[in-house]
Design an enzyme around this catalytic site. Sequence first.
Site, mmCIF file in Angstrom:
data_model
loop_
_atom_site.group_PDB
_atom_site.id
_atom_site.type_symbol
_atom_site.label_atom_id
_atom_site.label_comp_id
_atom_site.label_asym_id
_atom_site.label_seq_id
_atom_site.Cartn_x
_atom_site.Cartn_y
_atom_site.Cartn_z
ATOM 1 C CG ASP A 88 -18.235 23.159 12.196
ATOM 2 O OD1 ASP A 88 -17.167 23.439 11.619
ATOM 3 O OD2 ASP A 88 -18.923 22.154 11.918
ATOM 4 C CG HIS A 89 -18.963 25.207 8.518
ATOM 5 N ND1 HIS A 89 -18.270 25.305 7.328
ATOM 6 C CD2 HIS A 89 -18.991 23.904 8.845
ATOM 7 C CE1 HIS A 89 -17.906 24.096 6.952
ATOM 8 N NE2 HIS A 89 -18.322 23.227 7.850
ATOM 9 C CD GLU A 140 -14.780 24.814 3.508
ATOM 10 O OE1 GLU A 140 -15.436 24.580 4.537
ATOM 11 O OE2 GLU A 140 -15.289 24.927 2.396
ATOM 12 C CG HIS A 219 -15.394 20.103 7.755
ATOM 13 N ND1 HIS A 219 -16.268 21.031 8.245
ATOM 14 C CD2 HIS A 219 -14.206 20.332 8.362
ATOM 15 C CE1 HIS A 219 -15.634 21.809 9.117
ATOM 16 N NE2 HIS A 219 -14.390 21.416 9.200
ATOM 17 C CG ASN A 243 -24.472 17.618 12.537
ATOM 18 O OD1 ASN A 243 -25.216 17.367 13.463
ATOM 19 N ND2 ASN A 243 -24.568 18.739 11.851
HETATM 20 ZN ZN LIG Z 1 -18.218 21.196 7.827
#
Ligand SMILES: [Zn+2]
Length: 292
Positions: A88-89, A140, A219, A243
Amino acid sequence: MSSSAEYPASNRTWQIIHNARKGGYAVGGFCVYNTEGVLAVIKAAERCRSPAMIQFFPWTMHFQGPEFIRYAADVAHKASVPISVHLDHCLKPEDADQALECAFDSIMVDGSLFDEAESIAYVKSVVDRAKAKGITIEAELGRMEGGEDGLPTIDLETVWTDPEKAAQFVKETGVHFLAPSFGNVHGPYPPGGAEKHWQLDRLEKIHKAVGDETPLVLHGTHPLSDKMVQVAMDHGMVKVNQNRNVRNGYHQYVEENAAKVELTTLQTQGVEIYSQGVERLMVEVFKSAGKA
Ligand SMILES: [Zn+2]
């Protein structure tokens, strides 16, 4: 998992997300940081027969190292239900270079520290190289503010995703999944919450512009009511990142018992409690239970 399909349909994350899209349910992308997190997602997924995605931040690549990603992929892929391992990210190009050498099924490339042209070039360069590795890419477009554990806080100005640019971005980069910015933030939300800040008309237009071939990823789900997750699913969100929400019970258990019980008990019981948090979402919100 069908291995005869051609890329990207041969990819585990691609199959999990597109099956969810076709089946009208969502799949959870669960951010984890330790072995207990990995085992909790697998336990929950197997118990309720749900597909799932285990997610790490680049922090894990650096702290536990690529060997831990390999371990997670091994146990996830040996599960009796489809589970993929995702990064992620990925904000830094050097992290993307390393991630492409790790055992990830998919990588989220986040170009939000760059301007528009640089972001497209960054995402495209990862997409192009990922193909040879059989890895699929989420990106994104726009910029969400905020941060979460293991990620730097983005305090640059928020950029909402423009629907027409989204379609163009997908075409130019070849990205497989899109994380739009439509008023969602990496928690906590400002007063009024997601109910007030989400621009659902924008999300709807983005969904229409990119079409079903590029599923959307949500997100900014901390905190978020079950109802708002379902609203997002109704507006085209197929993968829903999670999360802290699912491990509140785990944190509480560890806090209350860390000095009282043996480490083996702490971990066994911790995984059990953690998995209950994951399972609740699979059953009650994502409706992915029973789909694997
Ligand atoms: Zn995120």
